[in-house]
Each structure stands twice: as structure tokens, then as C-alpha cells.
Enzyme design. Structure first.
Site, PDB file in Angstrom:
ATOM      1  N   TYR A   1     -13.363  -4.036  11.512  1.00 28.25           N
ATOM      2  CA  TYR A   1     -11.976  -3.151  11.653  1.00 28.25           C
ATOM      3  C   TYR A   1     -11.224  -3.197  12.857  1.00 28.25           C
ATOM      4  CZ  TYR A   1      -8.990   0.538  10.581  1.00 28.25           C
ATOM      5  OH  TYR A   1      -7.749   1.392  10.313  1.00 28.25           O
TER       6      TYR A   1
ATOM      7  N   GLY B   1      -1.590   7.516   0.817  1.00 26.97           N
ATOM      8  CA  GLY B   1      -1.537   7.929   2.375  1.00 26.97           C
ATOM      9  C   GLY B   1      -0.335   7.407   3.090  1.00 26.97           C
TER      10      GLY B   1
ATOM     11  N   GLY C   1       0.796  -1.214  -0.059  1.00 21.89           N
ATOM     12  CA  GLY C   1       0.042   0.000  -0.165  1.00 21.89           C
ATOM     13  C   GLY C   1       0.872   1.259   0.167  1.00 21.89           C
TER      14      GLY C   1
HETATM   15  N1  LIG Z   1      -5.826   7.385   7.906  1.00 21.05           N
HETATM   16  C1  LIG Z   1      -6.179   6.792   9.127  1.00 21.05           C
HETATM   17  O1  LIG Z   1      -6.703   7.758   9.800  1.00 21.05           O
HETATM   18  C2  LIG Z   1      -5.653   5.495   9.985  1.00 21.05           C
HETATM   19  C3  LIG Z   1      -5.728   5.648  11.220  1.00 21.05           C
HETATM   20  C4  LIG Z   1      -5.417   4.355  11.696  1.00 21.05           C
HETATM   21  C5  LIG Z   1      -4.762   3.342  10.678  1.00 21.05           C
HETATM   22  N2  LIG Z   1      -4.663   3.371   9.337  1.00 21.05           N
HETATM   23  C6  LIG Z   1      -4.233   2.344   8.649  1.00 21.05           C
HETATM   24  O2  LIG Z   1      -3.333   2.906   7.922  1.00 21.05           O
HETATM   25  C7  LIG Z   1      -2.970   2.093   6.838  1.00 21.05           C
HETATM   26  C8  LIG Z   1      -2.900   2.699   5.607  1.00 21.05           C
HETATM   27  O3  LIG Z   1      -4.179   3.566   5.348  1.00 21.05           O
HETATM   28  P1  LIG Z   1      -4.171   5.096   4.668  1.00 21.05           P
HETATM   29  O4  LIG Z   1      -5.014   5.698   5.851  1.00 21.05           O
HETATM   30  O5  LIG Z   1      -3.015   5.357   4.411  1.00 21.05           O
HETATM   31  O6  LIG Z   1      -5.269   4.900   3.642  1.00 21.05           O
HETATM   32  P2  LIG Z   1      -5.273   4.472   2.005  1.00 21.05           P
HETATM   33  O7  LIG Z   1      -4.655   6.095   1.591  1.00 21.05           O
HETATM   34  O8  LIG Z   1      -6.370   4.438   1.678  1.00 21.05           O
HETATM   35  O9  LIG Z   1      -4.093   3.816   1.836  1.00 21.05           O
HETATM   36  C9  LIG Z   1      -4.489   2.251   1.700  1.00 21.05           C
HETATM   37  C10 LIG Z   1      -3.369   1.636   1.029  1.00 21.05           C
HETATM   38  O10 LIG Z   1      -3.619   0.089   1.075  1.00 21.05           O
HETATM   39  C11 LIG Z   1      -3.634  -0.374  -0.134  1.00 21.05           C
HETATM   40  N3  LIG Z   1      -4.568  -1.639  -0.440  1.00 21.05           N
HETATM   41  C12 LIG Z   1      -5.884  -1.802   0.288  1.00 21.05           C
HETATM   42  N4  LIG Z   1      -6.134  -3.056   0.179  1.00 21.05           N
HETATM   43  C13 LIG Z   1      -5.436  -3.635  -0.607  1.00 21.05           C
HETATM   44  C14 LIG Z   1      -5.145  -4.916  -1.213  1.00 21.05           C
HETATM   45  N5  LIG Z   1      -6.144  -5.900  -0.950  1.00 21.05           N
HETATM   46  N6  LIG Z   1      -4.115  -5.244  -1.940  1.00 21.05           N
HETATM   47  C15 LIG Z   1      -3.102  -4.441  -1.867  1.00 21.05           C
HETATM   48  N7  LIG Z   1      -3.006  -3.052  -1.513  1.00 21.05           N
HETATM   49  C16 LIG Z   1      -4.186  -2.754  -0.695  1.00 21.05           C
HETATM   50  C17 LIG Z   1      -4.207   0.633  -1.095  1.00 21.05           C
HETATM   51  O11 LIG Z   1      -3.969   0.381  -2.632  1.00 21.05           O
HETATM   52  P3  LIG Z   1      -4.640   0.693  -3.512  1.00 21.05           P
HETATM   53  O12 LIG Z   1      -5.332   2.192  -3.417  1.00 21.05           O
HETATM   54  O13 LIG Z   1      -4.166   0.503  -5.127  1.00 21.05           O
HETATM   55  O14 LIG Z   1      -5.896  -0.137  -3.502  1.00 21.05           O
HETATM   56  C18 LIG Z   1      -3.513   1.885  -0.444  1.00 21.05           C
HETATM   57  O15 LIG Z   1      -2.260   2.059  -1.016  1.00 21.05           O
HETATM   58  C19 LIG Z   1      -4.257   0.911   6.704  1.00 21.05           C
HETATM   59  O16 LIG Z   1      -3.849  -0.251   7.290  1.00 21.05           O
HETATM   60  C20 LIG Z   1      -5.145   1.682   7.851  1.00 21.05           C
HETATM   61  O17 LIG Z   1      -6.116   0.723   8.496  1.00 21.05           O
HETATM   62  C21 LIG Z   1      -5.076   4.733   8.882  1.00 21.05           C
END
Ligand SMILES: NC(=O)c1ccc[n+]([C@@H]2O[C@H](COP(=O)([O-])OP(=O)(O)OC[C@H]3O[C@@H](n4cnc5c(N)ncnc54)[C@H](OP(=O)(O)O)[C@@H]3O)[C@@H](O)[C@H]2O)c1
Length: 258
Positions: free
Chosen positions: A149, A16, A12
């Protein structure tokens, strides 16, 4: 530079927190392989990251795709020093109206695939490597409507502790970064909300956070850098909250100030 000569893989990494971390790792001297499903954002990320980055399209839930990616990264990089299992999806699963398929999908992406990413990485990891898993404050705080989640992220914490025990004989460290509300595209994924509704939710959430604001992806990346580098050489099986105080002082936000 904290990661001079190191080689990292970030799932990923095209969006983000994963992308912000790839950018910081490269600034600190690493070569970085990023993965993601969306070819367009993958290409854009690679263009911005420059020649020290390589990218592979793949789905973390697909065993063949995961294994093929590690094989190709091995051919390009040799062995890895850092794996950031970051890919994850959001999803609302309220008790009473949740379909089994959605619940299972969230657990599959956010938990099972994290384990299998680490397992598939093992033959390609140097002894002394650092593995970082992306958790969440929601793995600790109860939040209405987020059973799957929250279970997936609590599972990530348990996974890290057990993997840390499994991999300590190879001096591989396994830790969790647990972000709070962070400004990334995840909040707009699968959301039917208008911009106004999203703005209201953002304000409400900020009022519950002791520091009174959302986090930036770069602030999470800095914590991942700490866990990836030798600065955390004695940190094993830990969960590092980067959440403006949301878990440490859950009543510390302006909402509760009298
Ligand atoms: N932002 C927050 O507030 C927050 C808070 C707590 C935890 N997190 C955690 O941080 C992590 C990153 O999230 P983010 O906030 O940066 O969100 P994001 O911008 O939506 O990034 C999520 C990433 O995961 C990839 N992904 C999702 N499903 C996938 C799959 N089946 N196979 C391969 N890649 C996949 C997406 O790739 P594609 O776009 O190519 O699908 C994207 O690069 C996640 O685990 C999330 O739960 C985020």
C-alpha cells in the site's frame, strides 16, 4: 459556484471520499460521472446525487471496461474538465508472510490503474483540465505491515510529478490529495476485526494525530475541490496532505504530550 459548467469523472465515486467529492462537485455546479464495481452502492449513490450524476459499473484494472466507460462518458458529457483517480484498496502485506498475488493486486489497483485511467482519459480531456490522484500519508510514513500500500501511494506521488511534466504542454494540471485517517468504509474492507477492536485502533490512531481526531470524507473532498478548481490554477505536481498534522508534525499527537 466553483465548478459551474464543468464535467468531472470520479473513479470509486460510489463510496467514501469519492462519493463525498461527487456530492460537493455537484453542489459547486459540475456534472459528475462516477464509477465503481458494486452495483448496489452505485445505484444508491446515483439516487442521492440526483440528475447531474451518471454512473458506470466497471473495474479500474480492466482495460476494456475503462475504455468503454470513457467512451460512454464522452457520448453523454462531451469532453471532461476534471478526473479524480480515487479508486483504491487497502491491504496488509507484512514482510515474511505476504503472497505475491496480493502485493501485485494492490500495486495494480492503486498505482498501475491510476496511470492507465489518466492515459485513457487523455483523448476526452479538455486542455486546461485538472487531474487529481488519491495518495495517502502512508506513501510517506513508514507503517508496519503496509509495504505494498505504501509503495503504491509513494508511486502515485511520483506518477503525479511525471504526468504533470508530460501534460503541462496542454496546461493540464496533475496533483495528489494525500488523506490521513479518514472515516470511510475502507477501514472495514477485508477486516476480521470486531467493532471493539476497530474502536481501540481508532482511538490509538487519533492519539497520534496532532488535531486529535480522524478526518471526515467531506474534509478531503474540500481539498479535492481546491485542486479541481481555478483556485489552484498555479498548483502543479503537488501533494496536498489533508491529515490533521500526521505528516507535518508526526510527534504532535496527545500520545507524545508530556
Ligand atoms: N479512508 C482513509 O483513511 C484513506 C486514507 C488515505 C488514502 N485513502 C485513499 O482514498 C481512496 C478512496 O478510499 P475511501 O477511503 O473512500 O474508501 P472506500 O469507501 O472503500 O472507497 C474505495 C472506492 O474504490 C473503488 N474501487 C476499489 N477497487 C476498485 C476497482 N478495482 N475498480 C473500480 N473501483 C474500485 C470502490 O468501489 P466498489 O466499492 O464498487 O468496489 C470504492 O468506491 C483510496 O485510494 C484510498 O487508498 C483513504
Amino acid at each position: 459556484m466553483k465548478l459551474e459548467g464543468k464535467k468531472a469523472l470520479i473513479t470509486g465515486g460510489n463510496s467514501g471520499i469519492g462519493f463525498a467529492t461527487a456530492r460537493l462537485f455537484i453542489k459547486e455546479g459540475a456534472q459528475v460521472a462516477i464509477t465503481g464495481r458494486n452495483q448496489e452502492t452505485l445505484d444508491a449513490a446515483l439516487a442521492e446525487l440526483g440528475p447531474k450524476a451518471i454512473g458506470f459499473r466497471g473495474d479500474v484494472t480492466d482495460s476494456k471496461s475503462r475504455k468503454a466507460i470513457f467512451q460512454q462518458v464522452g457520448e453523454k458529457f462531451g469532453k471532461l474538465d476534471i478526473v479524480f483517480a480515487n479508486a483504491g484498496i487497502p491491504g496488509s502485506t507484512p514482510a515474511g508472510s505476504t503472497k505475491e498475488e496480493l502485493f501485485e493486486e494492490i500495486i495494480r489497483v492503486n498505482l498501475a490503474s491510476v496511470f492507465f485511467t489518466v492515459q485513457d482519459a487523455l483523448p476526452f480531456l479538455n486542455d486546461g483540465s485538472s487531474v487529481i490522484l488519491n495518495g495517502s500519508v502512508i506513501g510517506t510514513l513508514g507503517q508496519p505491515g503496509y509495504s505494498a500500500y505504501s509503495a503504491s501511494k509513494a508511486g502515485v506521488r511520483a506518477l503525479a510529478r511525471t504526468l504533470a511534466a508530460d501534460l503541462s504542454p496542454r496546461n493540464i494540471r496533475v496533483n495528489v490529495v494525500a488523506p490521513g485517517a479518514t472515516k470511510t468504509p475502507i477501514w472495514a474492507r477485508n477486516s476480521q476485526r470486531t467493532a471493539e477492536e476497530s474502536g481501540e485502533i481508532a482511538k490509538k490512531l487519533a492519539s497520534q494525530i496532532a488535531l486529535g481526531r480522524w478526518g471526515e470524507a467531506d474534509e478531503i473532498a474540500k481539498a479535492v475541490l481546491f485542486l479541481a478548481s481555478d483556485d489552484s490554477s498555479y498548483v502543479q505536481g503537488a501533494e496536498l496532505f489533508v491529515d490533521g498534522g500526521l505528516t507535518g508534525t508526526p510527534l504532535g499527537g496527545s500520545l507524545n504530550r508530556i
